[in-house]
Motif scaffolding. Structure first.
Motif, PDB file in Angstrom:
ATOM      1  N   MET A 283      64.117  47.926  60.558  1.00 42.01           N
ATOM      2  CA  MET A 283      64.697  47.028  59.358  1.00 42.01           C
ATOM      3  C   MET A 283      63.666  46.998  58.229  1.00 42.01           C
ATOM      4  O   MET A 283      64.284  46.727  56.967  1.00 42.01           O
ATOM      5  CB  MET A 283      64.904  45.686  60.177  1.00 42.01           C
ATOM      6  N   VAL A 284      62.443  47.012  58.526  1.00 41.47           N
ATOM      7  CA  VAL A 284      61.567  46.781  57.306  1.00 41.47           C
ATOM      8  C   VAL A 284      61.471  48.056  56.349  1.00 41.47           C
ATOM      9  O   VAL A 284      61.542  47.994  55.130  1.00 41.47           O
ATOM     10  CB  VAL A 284      59.969  46.578  57.935  1.00 41.47           C
ATOM     11  N   THR A 285      61.587  49.369  57.224  1.00 41.71           N
ATOM     12  CA  THR A 285      61.297  50.449  56.194  1.00 41.71           C
ATOM     13  C   THR A 285      62.681  51.040  55.884  1.00 41.71           C
ATOM     14  O   THR A 285      62.932  51.821  54.820  1.00 41.71           O
ATOM     15  CB  THR A 285      60.653  51.659  57.073  1.00 41.71           C
ATOM     16  N   ALA A 288      67.580  54.604  56.182  1.00 43.19           N
ATOM     17  CA  ALA A 288      68.892  55.367  55.740  1.00 43.19           C
ATOM     18  C   ALA A 288      68.860  55.438  54.250  1.00 43.19           C
ATOM     19  O   ALA A 288      69.612  56.371  53.572  1.00 43.19           O
ATOM     20  CB  ALA A 288      70.005  54.336  55.916  1.00 43.19           C
ATOM     21  N   ARG A 289      67.849  54.857  53.482  1.00 46.08           N
ATOM     22  CA  ARG A 289      67.775  55.216  52.145  1.00 46.08           C
ATOM     23  C   ARG A 289      67.275  56.702  51.847  1.00 46.08           C
ATOM     24  O   ARG A 289      67.453  57.093  50.973  1.00 46.08           O
ATOM     25  CB  ARG A 289      66.697  54.138  51.649  1.00 46.08           C
ATOM     26  N   PHE A 290      66.343  57.131  53.045  1.00 44.67           N
ATOM     27  CA  PHE A 290      66.081  58.465  52.594  1.00 44.67           C
ATOM     28  C   PHE A 290      66.590  59.559  53.223  1.00 44.67           C
ATOM     29  O   PHE A 290      66.817  60.524  52.701  1.00 44.67           O
ATOM     30  CB  PHE A 290      64.325  58.141  53.203  1.00 44.67           C
ATOM     31  N   SER A 291      67.048  59.167  54.434  1.00 44.79           N
ATOM     32  CA  SER A 291      67.831  60.325  55.118  1.00 44.79           C
ATOM     33  C   SER A 291      68.828  59.747  56.268  1.00 44.79           C
ATOM     34  O   SER A 291      68.092  58.778  57.037  1.00 44.79           O
ATOM     35  CB  SER A 291      66.877  61.090  55.708  1.00 44.79           C
ATOM     36  N   ARG A 292      70.217  60.102  56.030  1.00 44.21           N
ATOM     37  CA  ARG A 292      70.949  59.616  57.192  1.00 44.21           C
ATOM     38  C   ARG A 292      70.508  60.051  58.468  1.00 44.21           C
ATOM     39  O   ARG A 292      70.753  59.362  59.729  1.00 44.21           O
ATOM     40  CB  ARG A 292      72.439  60.042  56.771  1.00 44.21           C
ATOM     41  N   ALA A 333      55.314  57.870  67.179  1.00 37.69           N
ATOM     42  CA  ALA A 333      55.238  58.993  66.319  1.00 37.69           C
ATOM     43  C   ALA A 333      56.351  58.673  65.261  1.00 37.69           C
ATOM     44  O   ALA A 333      56.085  58.918  64.009  1.00 37.69           O
ATOM     45  CB  ALA A 333      55.412  60.367  67.088  1.00 37.69           C
ATOM     46  N   LEU A 334      57.388  58.503  65.791  1.00 40.33           N
ATOM     47  CA  LEU A 334      58.513  58.039  64.839  1.00 40.33           C
ATOM     48  C   LEU A 334      58.118  56.882  63.768  1.00 40.33           C
ATOM     49  O   LEU A 334      58.564  56.870  62.542  1.00 40.33           O
ATOM     50  CB  LEU A 334      59.789  57.722  65.492  1.00 40.33           C
ATOM     51  N   ILE A 335      57.393  55.915  64.496  1.00 40.99           N
ATOM     52  CA  ILE A 335      57.001  54.701  63.648  1.00 40.99           C
ATOM     53  C   ILE A 335      55.967  55.076  62.753  1.00 40.99           C
ATOM     54  O   ILE A 335      56.189  54.645  61.263  1.00 40.99           O
ATOM     55  CB  ILE A 335      56.553  53.361  64.438  1.00 40.99           C
ATOM     56  N   ALA A 336      55.218  56.129  62.991  1.00 42.20           N
ATOM     57  CA  ALA A 336      54.300  56.385  62.145  1.00 42.20           C
ATOM     58  C   ALA A 336      54.646  57.026  61.008  1.00 42.20           C
ATOM     59  O   ALA A 336      54.508  57.139  59.852  1.00 42.20           O
ATOM     60  CB  ALA A 336      52.976  57.307  62.602  1.00 42.20           C
ATOM     61  N   THR A 337      55.749  57.959  61.152  1.00 45.07           N
ATOM     62  CA  THR A 337      56.563  58.880  60.249  1.00 45.07           C
ATOM     63  C   THR A 337      57.288  57.762  59.025  1.00 45.07           C
ATOM     64  O   THR A 337      57.156  58.168  58.137  1.00 45.07           O
ATOM     65  CB  THR A 337      57.579  59.683  61.128  1.00 45.07           C
ATOM     66  N   LEU A 338      57.871  56.623  59.685  1.00 41.97           N
ATOM     67  CA  LEU A 338      58.779  55.961  59.027  1.00 41.97           C
ATOM     68  C   LEU A 338      57.787  55.172  57.990  1.00 41.97           C
ATOM     69  O   LEU A 338      57.957  55.219  56.753  1.00 41.97           O
ATOM     70  CB  LEU A 338      59.273  54.853  59.748  1.00 41.97           C
TER      71      LEU A 338
END
Length: 582
Positions: A283-285, A288-292, A333-338
């Motif tokens: 919700m914070v990052t 979807a703005r960057f990649s569906r 890992a996904l949180i760090a990526t976002l």
């Protein structure tokens, strides 16, 4: 492109899960032990506390899990004991792990052995009393904490009170799904109580902070209809409940008699909190703005994690728990990526502070996850690392979200105020000023006190716009509005009443000297250079001051009277302040 991304995520997930399972299979200490000499008796002395059992005890794994204490004692000399070393892990599951050590109390006191981890399935301590009968104490998830020999977060047993005579102790452990790698140490009563008091104080401070931030975040979500704060409140609540279960606080204080729930809560609540944490970061990052495909990957991982937690609850096994831990590692890992993505590509001025807030939990969560995959032994960081990270994260994130919310609400408030304020400067407009002036006149006449009105004109406005353009003139108006806000109090009002004219209403009992002093402050601020204006530009103000009430004049006539007076002043007049009626 999307299918390639999904295949990559599936492959990475499979590798994580396989690594966790293999790590559990090759856990240190799970191999058949070799016989080792019995360690010498531990001398219990106040000078050497706490005393770790590492190097002072030996262990044996009962493959059947059925051997009684009498059978183990009778066959002790023939069993393949091995020495307990620091950092060892033991795969127990349906077996039973036995530790044996001798201790002699050199000083009379009450002595205790503590297993420094909550969530153990069963722990039993045996020793023969002075009468020769077995003294047995039991703790763990099979019994309510209130029934433990020494209630608390972690299993703790009292040793024999005999002094000067060696006593042999047998410690039996049952623990499934995660390798046993718990520090075991001996304390005297004073040391144990001091340790527990410090622990309760720190945990109370941590959970108190978590409760406070949850309530305030929920209040902000309700008051401002801010979904980000609502998600943050749910995230902090779930993270706190996960720590309540993981640290044994829930079993001690909240669900003492709910044995089944206590057994599964340690695995369920941390998994749910991880899923909610990933949802909050999403919700914070806004991926979807960057990649569906990235947004779909986040939703897929949340669904997979919750499904794995449900599977692990109803089909309990090592493999299902390894799957949950693997998905948790993948979520980190996904949180760090976002966060890295919005750090590099995000336009939010506060997003880096948000990323900084997540960093402590991301780093500290590595230790309990690695422990859950049996990659490292139990330690302070595996037990309390996530709590330390959360204690650092919560206030930083709350502050960052408050800044973001304030910026968004400020834009909303300015938009809502356009009906009665100036769009460029944000000051009140003339109609709003007239309403306040009318109310001030009524109060002043009824209470027999005076107030003042100042009308300000930018004398060199035409020179600024002709030399530097209209944008410089607009900046001059904004800077003037900023100066006006700095010289008035909360009960006063500043308004824009013309192209280059402003008015200040000084409410409350005001003398001519006070009004003149405010005008002088404004003149001085105008002569100070502002960085938003061209280097050679200073703002020259002409100010007319009127002390009111003035006869029977109403609000509109007073404002016209003072404004006409300032318009009548020549632009090159050397006298910056003109008293109108005093």
């Amino acid at each position: 492109m999307r299918s390639r991304t999904l295949r990559w995520w599936v492959a990475l997930l499979w590798l994580f899960w396989l690594g966790g399972v293999l790590a559990q299979e090759r856990a240190p200490g799970a191999a058949s032990p070799t016989e080792t000499p019995r360690p010498s008796a531990i001398v219990l002395s106040h000078d050497t506390l706490p005393l770790s059992l590492d190097g002072r005890s030996r262990y044996w794994i009962d493959a059947s899990g059925q051997a009684s204490i009498d059978e183990v004692e009778a066959a002790a000399d023939a069993l393949p004991w091995a020495g307990r070393e620091s950092g060892q892990q033991y795969r127990v599951d349906s077996k039973a792990l036995w530790f044996q050590f001798d201790a002699v109390a050199a000083q009379p006191d009450r002595w205790y052995v503590e297993l420094a981890s909550s969530g153990l399935d069963r722990a039993q301590l045996f020793y023969r009393g002075a009468s020769g009968y077995w003294n047995m104490q039991e703790a763990g998830d099979t019994k309510s904490v209130s029934e433990w020999p020494l209630p608390g977060r972690v299993p703790t047993f009292e040793l024999s009170a005999e002094t000067g005579k060696p006593v042999r102790y047998w410690l039996r452990i049952e623990h499934a799904r995660v390798n046993f790698a718990v520090p075991i140490a001996i304390y005297d009563q004073a040391t144990l109580l001091a340790s527990r008091e410090s622990e309760q104080f720190l945990l109370g401070a941590y959970f108190g902070l978590a409760a406070l931030i949850t309530l305030v975040a929920a209040a902000n979500a309700a008051a401002y209809r801010d979904r980000i704060f609502g998600a943050y409140a749910l995230y902090v609540l779930s993270l706190s409940l996960g720590q309540v279960a993981y640290l044994g606080v829930g079993a001690q204080h909240l669900w003492n008699d709910w044995l089944r729930w206590n057994e599964v809560a340690t695995f369920v609540l941390p998994g749910v909190s991880t899923a909610l944490g990933l949802w909050f970061v999403k919700m914070v990052t806004e991926p979807a703005r960057f990649s569906r495909a990235l947004d779909l990957a986040v939703w897929s991982l949340i669904a997979a994690l919750l499904s794995a937690v449900a599977l692990d609850t109803f089909a309990t096994s090592r493999a299902t728990f390894a799957l949950v831990m693997t998905l948790t590692a993948l979520a980190l890992a996904l949180i760090a990526t976002l966060i890295a993505l919005v750090w590099v590509q995000g336009t939010d001025p506060h997003i880096r502070l948000v990323a900084l807030g997540f960093l402590p939990v991301l780093v500290m969560a590595i230790f309990p996850v690695a422990r859950g995959l049996n990659l490292i032994p139990n330690s302070m960081l595996t037990r309390y690392g996530l709590s330390i990270g959360a204690a650092l994260e919560m206030p930083i994130l709350f502050y960052a979200l408050s800044l973001r919310g304030s910026r968004r609400r400020e834009a909303e408030l300015r938009a809502a105020a356009l009906s009665h304020s100036d769009a460029l400067t944000g000051l009140a407009d003339q109609s709003h000023l007239l309403r306040r002036l009318k109310a001030a006149l009524t109060r002043a006449r009824s209470q027999k006190h005076s107030f003042a009105v100042l009308v300000i004109r930018i004398a060199n406005f035409d020179a600024i716009t002709s030399e530097f353009g209209g944008s410089a003139g607009e900046r001059a108006l904004v800077v003037t509005a900023s100066h006006l806000r700095r010289v008035i109090t909360d009960i006063d009002m500043a308004a824009r009443i013309g192209e280059r004219e402003f008015a200040v209403l000084l409410e409350g009992p005001t003398t001519s000297d006070n009004a003149t002093a405010r005008a002088q402050q404004l003149i001085a601020k105008g002569l100070q250079h502002s960085e938003v204006l061209p280097p050679t530009v200073m703002l020259k103000y002409q100010i007319v001051v009127a002390v009111l009430p003035e006869g029977e004049r109403d609000a509109a006539s007073i404002l016209k009277w003072v404004r006409d007076a300032v318009l009548a002043v020549p632009a090159d007049n050397k006298r910056a302040i003109r008293p109108l009626n005093f």
